[in-house]
Design an enzyme around this catalytic site. Sequence first.
Site, PDB file in Angstrom:
ATOM      1  N   GLY A 170       0.839  -1.201   0.000  1.00 41.02           N
ATOM      2  CA  GLY A 170       0.000   0.000   0.000  1.00 41.02           C
ATOM      3  C   GLY A 170       0.870   1.245   0.000  1.00 41.02           C
ATOM      4  O   GLY A 170       1.996   1.256  -0.497  1.00 41.02           O
ATOM      5  N   GLY A 171       0.346   2.290   0.605  1.00 43.07           N
ATOM      6  CA  GLY A 171       1.055   3.568   0.627  1.00 43.07           C
ATOM      7  C   GLY A 171       2.403   3.477   1.305  1.00 43.07           C
ATOM      8  O   GLY A 171       3.279   4.332   1.093  1.00 43.07           O
ATOM      9  N   GLY A 404      23.078  12.185 -30.275  1.00 42.12           N
ATOM     10  CA  GLY A 404      22.583  12.661 -28.982  1.00 42.12           C
ATOM     11  C   GLY A 404      23.222  11.911 -27.827  1.00 42.12           C
ATOM     12  O   GLY A 404      23.447  12.464 -26.750  1.00 42.12           O
ATOM     13  N   ALA A 405      23.546  10.636 -28.065  1.00 38.76           N
ATOM     14  CA  ALA A 405      24.144   9.836 -26.993  1.00 38.76           C
ATOM     15  C   ALA A 405      25.557  10.339 -26.693  1.00 38.76           C
ATOM     16  O   ALA A 405      25.996  10.316 -25.540  1.00 38.76           O
ATOM     17  CB  ALA A 405      24.161   8.375 -27.373  1.00 38.76           C
TER      18      ALA A 405
END
Length: 515
Positions: A170-171, A404-405
Amino acid sequence: MWDKFMEEFQEKLEKIRQGGGPKRIEKQHAAGKMTARERIDYLVDPGSFVEFGAFVKHRSTEFGLDKVEAPADGVVTGFATINGRLVGIASQDFTVLGGSVGEMHGIKIAELLDKAMLYGVPVIMINDSGGARIQEGVDSLRGYGDIFYRNVKASGYIPQIAVIMGPCAGGAVYSPALMDFVVMSPSSYMFITGPNVIKAVTGEDVTKESLGGPQVHATISGNAHLVGDSEEHTLDLVKELLSYLPQNAKERPPIYETADPINRTIDDVFDIVPAEAKMPFDVRQLITRFVDDGHFFEIMPGFAPNIVIGFARLGGQVIGIIANQPSYFAGVLDINASDKAARFIRTLDAFNIPIVTLVDTPGYMPGTNQEYGGIIRHGAKLLYAYSEATVPKVTLILRKSFGGAYLAMASKHLASDVVMAYPTAQIAVMEATGAANIIFRKEIQNAPDPEKAREEKIREYREKLLNPYVAAARYYIDDIIDPRATRPMIYNALQIAKSKDIHEKLPKKHGNMPL
Ligand code: HXC
């Protein structure tokens, strides 16, 4: 007179130490798990643990809780030393109301975080809990809120390590998610909603393990940084992890003596790194050759293996390594690799750990899968993290470094301090075949023998542009080095950049990282 006081005191203390009682401890052991206190004993220097809040009690009266004793309110908190260095520890006691977080349990952890920030020491949070204490309702939610808020406040100042050694559901998962590292034991699991809810909502059949077991988080979700193969090994990993981290953001990590000579050459480097750029090799073989004593502490080894991240030492000083992995998808940069590396770069920068980047990548991954998944946004994280980092940054381009790399992998343009390359480096907009097909398309089509023309153009492009010398001539790289001298060259570069001092001058609150 003293006898009466001491008797009462000893009795209370003994009860607290027994947690949920012998039966539940037996159940815990039968499940292959240590108790909360046994875990602390294993983790810290003998006799160094100072406990706070052992006598805390819950004050809930609803749903029968008025008749339930919850020693220490289900969490053991305090300070201890690990290898002589002070840390704050909270260890949830599953034998007490399932380690569930009630009001006082939450307050104890929140106060531990406050104190750890005040004293500037790392925090280790051992999770073994059924989540919010259902009987205490909204008071237990408040406890989580207090913890989350402090996790965020402490982020980037003190190292925060979450150790998952049981349920974390859960949280409750958001405290580990907000911390710097998540280390999981074999019998642990983490999920937002469990198998029953999933079955009811989506009809899917899953087990706790296949939904949120350590292997899932280590390989698929990327939520776990390390996984132990036993409870002891899990805690050993935490100890080693701490050895690479400073106490807080104002300090540097500890220096360890090494007998490994800094001028040691790697004489078999030509057998490790193939000169032919398309030939795969395991970049970890190169890493273990140039770092101290051949020891590399890899983080997230099973997630996005196309990029390798981890800690090592060079001349006794801690370094963080980011390396493309040519043996997995040719070292391509995809969404997961970008996320993995960007987060690690920010962790290194926050804790004053120099970054060594080894580049060998064909570029960002093409395809609808990646584009629809947001590789533009995720890939940008890498550029952002490298640009933002002010620790010493040393980059070594081994072979492929395209487009870009090339820019994203700690290029000089993103303010790396020293960028070096092997003579085998290929720094260009793209690799040869694709480049020739685009820029010489007409010539190839119109040639009497298009295949021959294509081969020629590829060769021409390769000879002219696929090398480190064009970039070196423009001073985009600082030096081309003899690969055998990798160890001293990286060490010297780091020494030069060590004293750099950067202060952000623009009057902004913080940057807006593409998350
Ligand atoms: C109160 C709890 C509890 C809880 C377990 N216990 N979880 N008590 N609140 N959340 C108690 C059990 O009643 C039991 O008490 C003891 O702990 C051990 O639990 P078992 O069920 O016997 O253990 P096991 O079979 O190992 O199962 C573990 C479990 C299960 C899978 C974690 O206990 C479970 O499903 N618990 C509830 C999980 C849950 O729904 N939590 C709330 C999630 S919502 P006795 O006396 O019999 O020993 C949440 C919101 C957080 O956490 C929000 C933050 C933003």
